[in-house]
Write an enzyme that holds these catalytic residues in place. Structure first.
Site, mmCIF file in Angstrom:
data_model
loop_
_atom_site.group_PDB
_atom_site.id
_atom_site.type_symbol
_atom_site.label_atom_id
_atom_site.label_comp_id
_atom_site.label_asym_id
_atom_site.label_seq_id
_atom_site.Cartn_x
_atom_site.Cartn_y
_atom_site.Cartn_z
ATOM 1 N N LYS A 9 12.691 -2.205 7.182
ATOM 2 C CA LYS A 9 12.999 -3.281 6.246
ATOM 3 C C LYS A 9 14.195 -4.118 6.729
ATOM 4 C CE LYS A 9 11.267 -0.688 2.259
ATOM 5 N NZ LYS A 9 11.656 -0.101 0.959
ATOM 6 N N TYR A 49 2.829 -5.603 -1.731
ATOM 7 C CA TYR A 49 3.319 -4.925 -2.938
ATOM 8 C C TYR A 49 2.440 -5.175 -4.161
ATOM 9 C CZ TYR A 49 7.486 -3.834 -0.253
ATOM 10 O OH TYR A 49 8.347 -3.348 0.697
ATOM 11 N N THR A 91 12.050 8.388 -1.401
ATOM 12 C CA THR A 91 12.245 6.942 -1.539
ATOM 13 C C THR A 91 13.681 6.605 -1.921
ATOM 14 O OG1 THR A 91 9.937 6.689 -2.181
ATOM 15 C CG2 THR A 91 11.414 4.878 -2.736
ATOM 16 N N HIS A 115 9.754 1.599 5.060
ATOM 17 C CA HIS A 115 8.551 1.788 4.244
ATOM 18 C C HIS A 115 7.534 2.501 5.111
ATOM 19 C CE1 HIS A 115 4.913 1.052 1.923
ATOM 20 N NE2 HIS A 115 4.364 0.735 3.076
ATOM 21 N N GLU A 126 -2.617 -1.318 4.855
ATOM 22 C CA GLU A 126 -1.388 -1.955 5.318
ATOM 23 C C GLU A 126 -1.479 -2.373 6.782
ATOM 24 O OE1 GLU A 126 1.532 0.255 2.102
ATOM 25 O OE2 GLU A 126 1.407 1.072 4.129
#
Length: 149
Positions: A9, A49, A91, A115, A126
């Site tokens: 990220k 998302y 997370t 992620h 993804e």
């Protein structure tokens, strides 16, 4: 062989953690088959998302992922989805095991550096969002015979 999607990220990129995080996957024997430094646009962020649309954190998360480049990667290996989840840690970095990626580098739940796909099905979805099939490399990694039977 199983594949998973991993995204470093904006906080990982901005803090200069990319190499250290990649090294952890390599040290566990995972094979990197696709990687790109990229900016995520609104449409891609919302697709990524989509399952969280309508939740309070959806819009801030979309804005955050667009705020700076990310490193999108595809890793391959035996049970690589589960292995990646273990390497990443919980997370919320406050709940992540010490030594996990998030335990080592994550600052809080919204700045947790990485992620990773949570299932093989998510990985397939993804990967298709971020990579065309021809962008993934199929090769024999030197030393594969030493990783498992």
């Amino acid at each position: 062989m199983e594949k998973t999607f991993i995204m470093l990220k904006p906080d990982a990129v901005q803090r200069g953690l990319v190499g250290q995080i990649i090294a952890r996957f390599e040290a566990k024997g995972c094979k990197l088959v696709g990687m790109k430094l990229m900016s995520v646009d609104q449409a891609l962020a919302e697709q990524h998302y989509a399952e969280h649309k309508g939740k309070s954190f959806f819009e801030p998360t979309v804005q955050y992922i667009m705020s700076s480049p990310v490193v999108a990667m595809v890793w391959e290996g035996k049970n690589v989805v589960a292995l990646a989840r273990e390497l990443m840690g919980a997370t919320n970095p406050a709940n992540a095991n010490p030594g996990s990626i998030r335990g080592s580098f994550g600052m809080d739940i919204s700045r947790n550096v990485i992620h990773g796909s949570d299932s093989v099905a998510s990985a397939e979805r993804e990967i298709a969002l971020y990579f065309r099939p021809e962008e993934l490399c199929d090769y024999r990694k030197a030393g594969e015979e030493w990783l498992s039977e």
